[in-house]
Design a protein around this motif. Structure first.
Motif, short mmCIF file in Angstrom:
data_model
loop_
_atom_site.label_atom_id
_atom_site.label_comp_id
_atom_site.label_asym_id
_atom_site.label_seq_id
_atom_site.Cartn_x
_atom_site.Cartn_y
_atom_site.Cartn_z
N GLN A 71 45.36 -32.67 56.72
CA GLN A 71 46.46 -32.56 55.76
C GLN A 71 46.02 -31.93 54.44
O GLN A 71 46.85 -31.45 53.68
N GLU A 72 44.72 -31.93 54.15
CA GLU A 72 44.25 -31.33 52.91
C GLU A 72 43.75 -29.90 53.10
O GLU A 72 43.81 -29.10 52.17
N THR A 73 43.25 -29.59 54.29
CA THR A 73 42.64 -28.29 54.49
C THR A 73 43.53 -27.32 55.26
O THR A 73 43.38 -26.11 55.14
N GLY A 74 44.44 -27.82 56.07
CA GLY A 74 45.28 -26.96 56.88
C GLY A 74 44.45 -26.08 57.79
O GLY A 74 43.57 -26.57 58.50
N ASP A 75 44.72 -24.79 57.75
CA ASP A 75 43.97 -23.86 58.59
C ASP A 75 42.67 -23.39 57.92
O ASP A 75 41.90 -22.66 58.53
N ALA A 76 42.45 -23.77 56.66
CA ALA A 76 41.29 -23.30 55.93
C ALA A 76 40.23 -24.41 55.89
O ALA A 76 40.06 -25.09 54.88
N ALA A 77 39.58 -24.61 57.00
CA ALA A 77 38.54 -25.64 57.06
C ALA A 77 37.39 -25.28 56.12
O ALA A 77 37.02 -24.11 56.02
N PRO A 78 36.81 -26.24 55.41
CA PRO A 78 35.71 -25.93 54.49
C PRO A 78 34.50 -25.40 55.23
O PRO A 78 34.19 -25.83 56.35
N ARG A 79 33.80 -24.46 54.61
CA ARG A 79 32.58 -23.90 55.19
C ARG A 79 31.33 -24.62 54.68
O ARG A 79 30.32 -24.63 55.35
N CYS A 80 31.41 -25.17 53.46
CA CYS A 80 30.23 -25.75 52.83
C CYS A 80 30.50 -27.17 52.34
O CYS A 80 31.65 -27.54 52.10
N VAL A 81 29.43 -27.92 52.19
CA VAL A 81 29.49 -29.28 51.67
C VAL A 81 28.49 -29.40 50.52
O VAL A 81 27.39 -28.84 50.59
N ALA A 82 28.88 -30.11 49.48
CA ALA A 82 27.94 -30.50 48.42
C ALA A 82 27.64 -31.97 48.64
O ALA A 82 28.54 -32.81 48.60
N TYR A 83 26.38 -32.28 48.90
CA TYR A 83 26.02 -33.66 49.22
C TYR A 83 26.10 -34.52 47.96
O TYR A 83 25.44 -34.23 46.96
N PRO A 84 26.91 -35.59 47.98
CA PRO A 84 27.02 -36.44 46.79
C PRO A 84 25.67 -36.99 46.34
O PRO A 84 24.84 -37.39 47.17
N LEU A 85 25.45 -36.97 45.05
CA LEU A 85 24.26 -37.53 44.43
C LEU A 85 22.98 -36.82 44.88
O LEU A 85 21.88 -37.32 44.69
N ASN A 86 23.13 -35.64 45.51
CA ASN A 86 22.00 -34.84 46.01
C ASN A 86 21.21 -35.56 47.10
O ASN A 86 20.06 -35.20 47.37
N ARG A 87 21.82 -36.53 47.76
CA ARG A 87 21.10 -37.34 48.75
C ARG A 87 21.48 -36.90 50.16
O ARG A 87 22.64 -37.03 50.57
N GLN A 88 20.48 -36.40 50.89
CA GLN A 88 20.70 -35.93 52.25
C GLN A 88 19.37 -36.02 53.00
O GLN A 88 18.31 -36.19 52.40
N ASP A 89 19.44 -35.94 54.31
CA ASP A 89 18.24 -35.93 55.16
C ASP A 89 18.56 -35.17 56.44
O ASP A 89 19.65 -34.57 56.56
N ALA A 90 17.64 -35.17 57.40
CA ALA A 90 17.85 -34.41 58.62
C ALA A 90 19.06 -34.90 59.39
O ALA A 90 19.77 -34.11 60.02
N ARG A 91 19.33 -36.20 59.37
CA ARG A 91 20.51 -36.74 60.06
C ARG A 91 21.78 -36.19 59.44
O ARG A 91 22.72 -35.81 60.14
N VAL A 92 21.81 -36.14 58.11
CA VAL A 92 22.99 -35.63 57.41
C VAL A 92 23.19 -34.15 57.71
O VAL A 92 24.31 -33.71 57.98
N ARG A 93 22.11 -33.38 57.67
CA ARG A 93 22.23 -31.95 57.93
C ARG A 93 22.73 -31.67 59.35
O ARG A 93 23.55 -30.77 59.57
N ARG A 94 22.24 -32.44 60.32
CA ARG A 94 22.70 -32.25 61.71
C ARG A 94 24.18 -32.56 61.85
O ARG A 94 24.92 -31.81 62.51
N GLU A 95 24.62 -33.66 61.25
CA GLU A 95 26.03 -34.03 61.37
C GLU A 95 26.92 -33.01 60.66
O GLU A 95 28.02 -32.71 61.14
N ALA A 96 26.46 -32.47 59.54
CA ALA A 96 27.25 -31.44 58.85
C ALA A 96 27.44 -30.23 59.75
O ALA A 96 28.54 -29.66 59.82
N ARG A 97 26.39 -29.84 60.47
CA ARG A 97 26.54 -28.72 61.41
C ARG A 97 27.53 -29.07 62.53
O ARG A 97 28.34 -28.24 62.93
N ARG A 98 27.45 -30.30 63.04
CA ARG A 98 28.37 -30.71 64.11
C ARG A 98 29.82 -30.66 63.65
O ARG A 98 30.73 -30.41 64.45
N GLN A 99 30.04 -30.88 62.36
CA GLN A 99 31.40 -30.83 61.82
C GLN A 99 31.85 -29.41 61.53
O GLN A 99 32.94 -29.20 60.98
N GLY A 100 31.04 -28.42 61.88
CA GLY A 100 31.41 -27.02 61.70
C GLY A 100 31.06 -26.46 60.35
O GLY A 100 31.43 -25.30 60.05
#
Length: 444
Positions: free
Chosen positions: A153-182
């Motif tokens: 309902q927020e993105t419609g046909d324009a799915a986001p291409r990029c993510v900014a990780y909150p608080l700059n906190r991410q790891d390999a698990r986060v990066r893999r899931e971001a790819r899975r989400q397109g």
């Protein structure tokens, strides 16, 4: 580390792309939270004079390494971005990138759905800042899927291409899931990498209030607010080691030289609890460098320094290096998104010493840790207090028990401010001795 090399080799570590991250516009609130429209205009003109072309985040992730591109990024989706930043960027012919917290769209002070669409129509890129601004590296696989999924309902046909990780906190698990989400790219914060940046963890050096003067130098040499910390983390153990003879001692009980699965782009920590301990980790693609140093251990004032280079071939990570006594080996295996198990082997007094441990994240904001070596065993449990969930639950409480050397219970409390954390620990043993420790950590 990168900043120090960049300072020694001018131009060699020039950041590509340059990402300037802001939050509120027209309001103060810290080094990176607010910027005045006039100051924003000056930043754009400075980078343009230096030959930078302004693009969106996804365009920057695809740009050739040799091209000078810059991104003007706004996190959280404040309504002031629409009112005050859009006119400045429109007049300059510059596209912006706004990372929106989906659950806040339409709330007072945040962008409305109509304003999001208007920004997109003006050439801006709308990226994801997750569903509720959670600390992603503290979530279970189910929590990661929930936070990284974009609502239709927020993105419609324009799915986001990029993510900014909150608080700059991410790891390999986060990066893999971001790819899975397109998602095709992510912004992780922190100083620039030594080589080509990982598109799923693009660096974004912290801005300063003095960038009217410092921005050209920071861009040229890749300087970040963590540069003094990195320099201290490299030089302090080395200087400490030349002040006299120190008998060799064991690695830190919980140190993993094959650190990768739960590592973002980097980490530095310094701890004092009857001894001094420093750790550094730096990731470049599938490789990581992990360093640990201990000083002032026990009545003999023992010391340890170890460094390993690790290669990740998912789900395994293998490491090799050297420490105070000779060769160092390590390995780790990922636990399907729930954490990792690790082990290491090193020589001490001509004998191989083994250590192993693990970190398990069974549910959002719950962490179970274990470690064992010849000196003892440690079990711990930590949980985030459900307070300020929109800021990643910054307060964490935990405790556990140690067997072997200095046995007894321990309790700890950690408070986080963005990607920085201070941890206090209180421990005791059967003799009634009480020990207090403190640790400072920065991740990116």
């Amino acid at each position: 580390m990168a900043a120090a090399l960049g300072a020694a080799l001018p131009g060699a570590a020039q950041a590509a792309p340059v990402v300037l991250v802001y939050h509120q516009v027209g309001a103060s609130g810290g080094a990176s939270l607010g910027i005045d429209p006039d100051a924003l205009n000056r930043r754009i003109e400075t980078l343009r004079r230096m030959g930078y072309r302004f693009v969106t985040a996804s365009e920057a992730a695809r740009a050739p390494a040799s091209e000078r591109v810059a991104v003007i990024q706004f996190d959280d989706g404040f309504e002031s971005v629409y009112r005050l930043a859009l006119p400045v960027l429109r007049a300059q012919g510059v596209p912006g990138t706004a990372y929106v917290i989906w659950s806040r769209v339409g709330q007072p002070g945040s962008l409305s759905a109509a304003q999001v669409q208007e920004l997109r129509a003006a050439g801006w890129e709308i990226g994801a800042h997750t569903h509720a601004h959670a600390a992603l590296a503290d979530l279970s696989p189910a929590g990661l899927r929930r936070e990284l999924a974009a609502p239709d309902q927020e993105t419609g046909d324009a799915a986001p291409r990029c993510v900014a990780y909150p608080l700059n906190r991410q790891d390999a698990r986060v990066r893999r899931e971001a790819r899975r989400q397109g998602l095709q790219c992510g912004v992780a914060g922190g100083p620039p990498t030594l080589g080509r940046a990982d598109p799923m963890a693009l660096p974004a050096p912290a801005i300063t209030p003095w960038d009217d003067s410092l921005l050209p130098m920071r861009v040229r040499w890749g300087l970040d607010a963590r540069a003094p910390l990195l320099l201290m983390g490299v030089t302090a153990p080395a200087l400490d080691g030349v002040r006299g003879e120190h008998p060799a001692t064991r690695p830190p009980l919980t140190w993993n030289p094959a650190h990768y699965e739960l590592l973002g782009n980097g980490l530095i920590s310094a701890a004092w609890r009857g001894e001094r301990e420093t750790r550094l980790a730096w990731r470049e693609g599938a490789w990581s460098v992990n360093v640990a140093a201990r000083r002032g251990v026990g009545p003999e004032n023992g010391a340890y320094t170890g460094a390993g280079v690790a290669l990740n071939v998912s789900p395994f990570t293998l490491a090799a290096g050297l420490d105070s006594s000779g060769p160092l080996l390590g390995g780790a295996v990922a636990l399907g998104g729930y954490g990792e198990l690790w082990g290491r082997a090193s020589r001490l007094r001509d004998e191989w010493q083994w250590g192993w441990g693990g970190t398990f994240i069974p549910a959002d904001y719950w962490v179970v840790t274990a470690a064992h070596d010849a000196a003892g065993t440690q079990l711990g449990l930590r949980a985030a207090v459900p307070w300020q969930s929109g800021e990643g639950r910054p307060l964490r409480l935990g405790g556990g028990y140690r067997w072997g050397e200095k046995p007894g219970p321990f309790a700890e409390a950690e408070y986080r401010v963005g990607s920085y954390a201070v941890t206090a620990e209180l421990s005791g043993d059967a003799s009634g001795e009480r020990r207090f420790g403190v640790k400072f950590t920065s991740v990116w």
